[in-house]
Design a protein around this motif. Structure first.
Motif, PDB file in Angstrom:
ATOM      1  N   ASP A  96       7.698  -5.421  80.143  1.00 65.81           N
ATOM      2  CA  ASP A  96       7.010  -4.294  80.763  1.00 65.81           C
ATOM      3  C   ASP A  96       6.023  -3.617  79.824  1.00 65.81           C
ATOM      4  N   GLY A  97       6.199  -3.801  78.536  1.00 65.14           N
ATOM      5  CA  GLY A  97       5.353  -3.142  77.558  1.00 65.14           C
ATOM      6  C   GLY A  97       6.189  -2.627  76.398  1.00 65.14           C
ATOM      7  N   PRO A  98       5.541  -2.128  75.347  1.00 66.53           N
ATOM      8  CA  PRO A  98       6.274  -1.696  74.158  1.00 66.53           C
ATOM      9  C   PRO A  98       6.938  -0.345  74.340  1.00 66.53           C
ATOM     10  N   ARG A  99       8.155  -0.230  73.819  1.00 71.34           N
ATOM     11  CA  ARG A  99       8.885   1.032  73.790  1.00 71.34           C
ATOM     12  C   ARG A  99       8.864   1.565  72.361  1.00 71.34           C
ATOM     13  N   GLY A 100       8.604   2.861  72.219  1.00 69.04           N
ATOM     14  CA  GLY A 100       8.437   3.435  70.897  1.00 69.04           C
ATOM     15  C   GLY A 100       9.610   4.302  70.468  1.00 69.04           C
ATOM     16  N   PHE A 101      10.006   4.167  69.195  1.00 69.63           N
ATOM     17  CA  PHE A 101      11.091   4.948  68.616  1.00 69.63           C
ATOM     18  C   PHE A 101      10.647   5.477  67.249  1.00 69.63           C
ATOM     19  N   ASN A 102      11.201   6.601  66.854  1.00 69.06           N
ATOM     20  CA  ASN A 102      10.990   7.110  65.502  1.00 69.06           C
ATOM     21  C   ASN A 102      12.346   7.185  64.814  1.00 69.06           C
ATOM     22  N   THR A 103      12.675   6.165  64.020  1.00 68.92           N
ATOM     23  CA  THR A 103      13.960   6.163  63.323  1.00 68.92           C
ATOM     24  C   THR A 103      13.880   6.858  61.972  1.00 68.92           C
ATOM     25  N   ASP A 104      12.668   7.297  61.562  1.00 74.72           N
ATOM     26  CA  ASP A 104      12.553   8.080  60.328  1.00 74.72           C
ATOM     27  C   ASP A 104      13.382   9.361  60.429  1.00 74.72           C
ATOM     28  N   VAL A 105      13.382   9.965  61.614  1.00 73.08           N
ATOM     29  CA  VAL A 105      14.113  11.220  61.813  1.00 73.08           C
ATOM     30  C   VAL A 105      15.609  11.003  61.589  1.00 73.08           C
ATOM     31  N   GLY A 106      16.181  10.061  62.316  1.00 77.68           N
ATOM     32  CA  GLY A 106      17.609   9.792  62.165  1.00 77.68           C
ATOM     33  C   GLY A 106      17.957   9.284  60.783  1.00 77.68           C
ATOM     34  N   GLY A 107      17.055   8.492  60.182  1.00 80.37           N
ATOM     35  CA  GLY A 107      17.307   7.984  58.836  1.00 80.37           C
ATOM     36  C   GLY A 107      17.386   9.094  57.811  1.00 80.37           C
ATOM     37  N   LEU A 108      16.494  10.073  57.936  1.00 79.17           N
ATOM     38  CA  LEU A 108      16.511  11.197  57.002  1.00 79.17           C
ATOM     39  C   LEU A 108      17.720  12.086  57.248  1.00 79.17           C
ATOM     40  N   LEU A 112      20.551  12.981  54.443  1.00 79.75           N
ATOM     41  CA  LEU A 112      21.023  14.320  54.095  1.00 79.75           C
ATOM     42  C   LEU A 112      22.547  14.381  54.110  1.00 79.75           C
ATOM     43  N   ASP A 113      23.138  13.785  55.132  1.00 81.35           N
ATOM     44  CA  ASP A 113      24.604  13.765  55.217  1.00 81.35           C
ATOM     45  C   ASP A 113      25.198  13.002  54.038  1.00 81.35           C
ATOM     46  N   GLU A 114      24.579  11.895  53.669  1.00 87.92           N
ATOM     47  CA  GLU A 114      25.067  11.097  52.541  1.00 87.92           C
ATOM     48  C   GLU A 114      25.035  11.898  51.244  1.00 87.92           C
ATOM     49  N   PHE A 115      24.058  12.795  51.127  1.00 88.23           N
ATOM     50  CA  PHE A 115      23.933  13.613  49.923  1.00 88.23           C
ATOM     51  C   PHE A 115      24.745  14.904  49.998  1.00 88.23           C
ATOM     52  N   GLY A 116      25.571  15.054  51.037  1.00 87.78           N
ATOM     53  CA  GLY A 116      26.444  16.208  51.144  1.00 87.78           C
ATOM     54  C   GLY A 116      25.820  17.424  51.796  1.00 87.78           C
ATOM     55  N   ALA A 234      18.322  15.780  42.466  1.00 88.35           N
ATOM     56  CA  ALA A 234      17.094  15.235  43.039  1.00 88.35           C
ATOM     57  C   ALA A 234      17.357  13.807  43.498  1.00 88.35           C
ATOM     58  N   HIS A 235      17.056  13.531  44.757  1.00 83.70           N
ATOM     59  CA  HIS A 235      17.308  12.211  45.338  1.00 83.70           C
ATOM     60  C   HIS A 235      15.999  11.606  45.826  1.00 83.70           C
ATOM     61  N   ASP A 236      15.821  10.305  45.587  1.00 82.93           N
ATOM     62  CA  ASP A 236      14.608   9.641  46.063  1.00 82.93           C
ATOM     63  C   ASP A 236      14.746   9.234  47.527  1.00 82.93           C
ATOM     64  N   GLY A 237      13.722   8.564  48.052  1.00 81.19           N
ATOM     65  CA  GLY A 237      13.682   8.243  49.476  1.00 81.19           C
ATOM     66  C   GLY A 237      14.356   6.951  49.870  1.00 81.19           C
ATOM     67  N   LEU A 238      15.062   6.306  48.935  1.00 81.21           N
ATOM     68  CA  LEU A 238      15.672   5.024  49.275  1.00 81.21           C
ATOM     69  C   LEU A 238      16.760   5.151  50.334  1.00 81.21           C
ATOM     70  N   ALA A 239      17.534   6.229  50.300  1.00 77.69           N
ATOM     71  CA  ALA A 239      18.578   6.400  51.314  1.00 77.69           C
ATOM     72  C   ALA A 239      17.965   6.565  52.701  1.00 77.69           C
ATOM     73  N   MET A 240      16.878   7.317  52.785  1.00 78.54           N
ATOM     74  CA  MET A 240      16.183   7.451  54.066  1.00 78.54           C
ATOM     75  C   MET A 240      15.665   6.097  54.529  1.00 78.54           C
ATOM     76  N   LEU A 241      15.069   5.330  53.608  1.00 71.99           N
ATOM     77  CA  LEU A 241      14.556   4.001  53.947  1.00 71.99           C
ATOM     78  C   LEU A 241      15.671   3.108  54.471  1.00 71.99           C
ATOM     79  N   LEU A 242      16.818   3.143  53.806  1.00 73.17           N
ATOM     80  CA  LEU A 242      17.962   2.328  54.214  1.00 73.17           C
ATOM     81  C   LEU A 242      18.437   2.690  55.614  1.00 73.17           C
ATOM     82  N   HIS A 243      18.642   3.969  55.853  1.00 72.63           N
ATOM     83  CA  HIS A 243      19.231   4.379  57.128  1.00 72.63           C
ATOM     84  C   HIS A 243      18.243   4.256  58.291  1.00 72.63           C
ATOM     85  N   GLN A 244      16.951   4.493  58.047  1.00 77.94           N
ATOM     86  CA  GLN A 244      16.005   4.289  59.151  1.00 77.94           C
ATOM     87  C   GLN A 244      15.913   2.813  59.497  1.00 77.94           C
TER      88      GLN A 244
END
Length: 278
Positions: A96-108, A112-116, A234-244
């Motif tokens: 039917d066509g492409p469906r769009g999602f933003n997993t950056d939000v959930g990944g971040l 945050l939860d992983e970092f307490g 201070a935490h880098d963006g790798l956890a966000m990258l992983l979870h998204q």
């Protein structure tokens, strides 16, 4: 005989630095799916014709800048996070066509939860661009009731401030160098890599909780060093990258970022190992 779509890739410009291929290869290996995941440099002007030329063997695309807004315009449907942010990083192709999602939000939010950072009252976001918009929505998803947005040009954050009613949070906007309003539970930095705020960073670090910087190259960043001088985390963006990326796997496998894949704990562990490898 037709076969199920099995090709995937990450597109963007630039794209050579992307770690998505190793993350997704690890996930599909655990799931025993014979899927291909590559990468391709595509600019915004060429995005529309590029995805429309894909054959039925393609399942979907992971998208980086500058393609996220173009993908949101082309998608026939958007999940809530893509609709709120106007950005799509996950493009699920269908008849039917492409469906769009933003997993950056959930990944971040998961990072945050992983970092307490759980059930925060207030979160500070540095920046006013597309990533900052996702950070504000992620802060709301994490439970924040107040989000303070700091930007070089506060007027650029007006679209972000307008999200307050939809998110049910109070969004305050201020200049980066304006005197601090109040302490917060955490800070999300959504600024270009290498941004040096000078003494402003030291002032922010003193009352801003742990730092989650979406940057993961050139670590530690000037902001991270300011947090370390203040004795903070201070935490880098790798956890966000992983979870998204894990949420993208959910989309590509089952069509829903809210539904876990089989053996998800094993999938996540394999992706984490792949991410940390050379």
């Amino acid at each position: 005989m037709l076969t199920a779509p099995r090709r995937l890739a990450v597109w963007g410009d630039p794209i050579a630095h992307s770690r998505s291929p190793r993350l997704h290869a690890a996930a599909y290996g655990v799931l025993e799916l014979d899927w291909e995941y590559g990468r391709r440099q595509v600019d915004e002007a060429g995005f529309d014709s590029a995805w429309r030329s894909l054959d039925p063997d393609w399942r979907g695309l992971s998208l980086t800048m500058p393609l996220k807004h173009a993908a949101a315009r082309d998608a026939i449907s958007l999940d809530d996070d893509a609709r709120l942010t106007g950005a799509v990083n996950t493009f699920l192709l269908s008849e039917d066509g492409p469906r769009g999602f933003n997993t950056d939000v959930g990944g971040l939010a998961r990072a945050l939860d992983e970092f307490g950072v759980r059930e925060p009252h207030a979160i500070r976001v540095l920046g006013a661009g597309a990533t900052a918009t996702s950070a504000v929505v992620a802060a709301a998803r994490a439970g924040a009731r107040t989000v303070e947005v700091r930007a070089r040009r506060p007027e650029a954050a007006a679209p972000i401030a307008a999200l307050g009613d939809d998110l049910g949070v109070a969004i305050q906007v201020a200049a980066l160098d304006q005197p601090l309003l109040a302490p917060v539970d955490a800070t999300i930095a959504a600024l270009p890599g290498g941004t040096d705020l000078g003494r402003v960073a030291d002032d922010l670090a003193s009352v801003s909780g742990p730092l989650v910087d979406v940057v993961y190259g050139g670590w530690p960043t000037p902001l991270a060093r300011a947090w370390e001088r203040a004795g903070g985390e201070a935490h880098d963006g790798l956890a966000m990258l992983l979870h998204q990326a894990l949420l993208q796997v959910r989309v590509f496998v089952g069509g829903d970022p809210g539904v876990a894949v089989e053996r998800e704990a094993e999938v996540l562990a394999a992706m984490r190992t792949a991410l940390m490898g050379d």
